[in-house]
Enzyme design. Structure first.
Site, PDB file in Angstrom:
ATOM      1  N   SER A   1     -28.810   5.712  21.406  1.00  0.00           N
ATOM      2  CA  SER A   1     -27.836   6.505  21.650  1.00  0.00           C
ATOM      3  C   SER A   1     -27.677   6.910  23.231  1.00  0.00           C
ATOM      4  O   SER A   1     -26.885   7.879  23.551  1.00  0.00           O
ATOM      5  CB  SER A   1     -28.426   8.094  20.768  1.00  0.00           C
ATOM      6  OG  SER A   1     -29.740   8.020  21.066  1.00  0.00           O
TER       7      SER A   1
ATOM      8  N   LYS B   1     -23.310  13.458  12.116  1.00  0.00           N
ATOM      9  CA  LYS B   1     -22.545  12.996  13.282  1.00  0.00           C
ATOM     10  C   LYS B   1     -21.171  12.572  12.966  1.00  0.00           C
ATOM     11  O   LYS B   1     -20.309  13.619  12.779  1.00  0.00           O
ATOM     12  CB  LYS B   1     -23.261  11.814  13.771  1.00  0.00           C
ATOM     13  CG  LYS B   1     -24.577  12.368  14.600  1.00  0.00           C
ATOM     14  CD  LYS B   1     -25.386  11.078  15.349  1.00  0.00           C
ATOM     15  CE  LYS B   1     -26.773  11.830  15.825  1.00  0.00           C
ATOM     16  NZ  LYS B   1     -27.987  11.345  15.793  1.00  0.00           N
TER      17      LYS B   1
ATOM     18  N   HIS C   1     -25.771   6.597  15.000  1.00  0.00           N
ATOM     19  CA  HIS C   1     -24.368   6.457  15.780  1.00  0.00           C
ATOM     20  C   HIS C   1     -23.438   5.275  15.396  1.00  0.00           C
ATOM     21  O   HIS C   1     -22.510   5.244  16.038  1.00  0.00           O
ATOM     22  CB  HIS C   1     -25.065   6.345  17.337  1.00  0.00           C
ATOM     23  CG  HIS C   1     -25.606   7.556  17.722  1.00  0.00           C
ATOM     24  ND1 HIS C   1     -24.621   8.825  18.224  1.00  0.00           N
ATOM     25  CD2 HIS C   1     -26.741   8.147  17.796  1.00  0.00           C
ATOM     26  CE1 HIS C   1     -25.578   9.716  18.560  1.00  0.00           C
ATOM     27  NE2 HIS C   1     -26.763   9.470  18.474  1.00  0.00           N
TER      28      HIS C   1
END
Ligand SMILES: *Cc1c(COP(=O)(O)O)cnc(C)c1O
Length: 396
Positions: free
Chosen positions: A186, A244, A214
């Site tokens: 990240s 996310k 991610h």
């Protein structure tokens, strides 16, 4: 009257942090966390959320959430193993397995909770875990909780991983050995070398665990990093978050059916913490359905990311070696990085600074997260501000 010991501890430590400029002040966002945000009455271009696809404010998800709330109420009412498993949770898990191309999946309350749950359900003090040195904090905590021996390997260094895998498996000290990695890292936006990790795992019979917080919704036509490399049947644990790119809240583990069956009886956050709300479950199902039927949002995300990256690079900024939409802008020195972020904010761009100890000393950066919801005009405006502040501070 509160404890004197506690009072002393808090006063001393808070003062120390504030003295070093390390005390993080939180600015509440007044409204939706969209491509622009309002803080203290000022509207800013938002380059700091993980809402990659803009789904957090998507009307289809909002409708799904409202409908489910009307039908089921606002809370699940119990932990999953008593009677908090609503049919909508089961539907979410079926959808997740389909999305991840695995036999089954189990949903948790957050991605963080997945790592608290899954690692210690399988690993114990007679085992060892090979962990990339840049793995997420929740992986580190999950490893600690399991009491297995954690062996850190240098970031994405396959020679180091191979040597440590060989040593751990041949030592005779451990019953099981696992390798754990983020799918996408990240802070720099680089992708784990999964084909090589899987090959090493096959050679030494390691259990494989990929936390793709991610990567999901971003890589592999949305299905994530494991799918991106065509390794869906080669990775034992695929961890994901629903907070996310999916835009809601929650987490999941996808894998073979017997693994998921085991997690349903042995992973403690599933057994002892209430399930996600019906509204959250329904909006996640809607989000995954959107991802499985269209690549429109992913295409827009990557277009916007390319546009921002090219623009920053052209201006002369150091944007590192990201392979994903995560776009660091490396400034270096810590106080300069913080000043840069503050100046961007004053000029209308919200891009949070990330400094030591989250990243190595001297590599302070402002991390930009372009999303599918940004318009070209917003990105152009952000680039204009970057140019102004960059020149003013002598960075470019
Ligand atoms: C963000 C993140 C998490 C935490 O996910 P939440 O759903 O926000 O709890 C876990 N692992 C990794 C690798 C992450 O980047």
């Amino acid at each position: 009257m509160s404890s004197h010991t506690l009072q002393k501890f808090l006063t001393e430590n808070l003062e120390e942090l504030k003295g070093k400029g390390l005390y993080n002040v939180i600015d509440p966002v007044e409204g939706a966390n969209g491509p622009t945000i309002t803080i203290a009455g000022r509207t800013l271009i938002n380059l700091s959320s993980n809402n990659y696809l803009g789904l957090a404010t998507d009307s289809r998800l909002i409708n799904a959430c409202n409908e489910a709330t009307k039908k089921y109420g606002v809370g699940a009412g119990a932990v999953r193993t008593i009677n908090g498993t609503l049919d909508i949770h089961v539907k979410l898990e079926e959808k997740l397995a389909e999305f991840k191309h695995t036999e089954a999946a189990i949903a948790y309350q957050s991605g963080f909770n997945c790592n608290m749950a899954a690692i210690s359900a399988v690993m114990d003090k007679h085992d060892a875990i090979l962990s990339d040195e840049l793995n997420h904090a929740s992986i580190i905590d999950g490893c600690r909780l399991s009491k297995a021996k954690t062996i850190r390997y240098n970031h994405s260094d396959m020679e180091d991983l191979r040597a440590k895998a060989k040593e751990a498996t041949s030592s005779g000290l451990y019953n099981k050995v696992m390798v754990i990695t983020d799918g996408v890292f990240s802070m720099d936006g680089d992708i784990a070398k999964l084909p090589e990790i899987v090959a090493i795992a096959e050679e030494f019979d390691l259990i494989t665990y990929v936390d793709d917080a991610h990567g999901s919704g971003v890589l592999g036509n949305g299905a994530g990093t494991v799918k991106h490399f065509g390794l869906s049947d080669k990775v034992d644990f695929q961890i994901g978050t629903l907070s996310k790119a999916i835009g809601v809240v929650g987490g999941y583990v996808a894998g073979r059916k017997d693994l998921i069956d085991w997690l349903k009886v042995r992973s403690r956050p599933f057994l002892f913490s209430t399930a996600v709300t019906p509204g959250a479950a329904a909006s996640c199902i809607e989000a995954i359905t959107i991802l499985m039927t269209s690549t429109e949002l992913q295409t827009k995300l990557w277009e916007n990311a390319d546009y921002l990256k090219k623009g920053l690079k052209k201006l002369g900024f150091d944007i590192g070696h990201s392979e994903t939409p995560i776009t660091p802008c490396i400034i270096g020195e810590e106080t300069k990085t913080q000043e840069f972020s503050k100046r961007l904010n004053e000029e209308g761009v919200y891009a949070k600074s990330i400094v030591f100890p989250t990243v190595p000393q001297g590599t302070g950066r402002v991390r930009n997260m372009p999303t599918a919801a940004h318009t070209k005009e917003m990105l152009d405006e952000a680039l204009t501000v970057y140019e102004k502040v960059g020149k003013e501070m002598g960075i470019i």
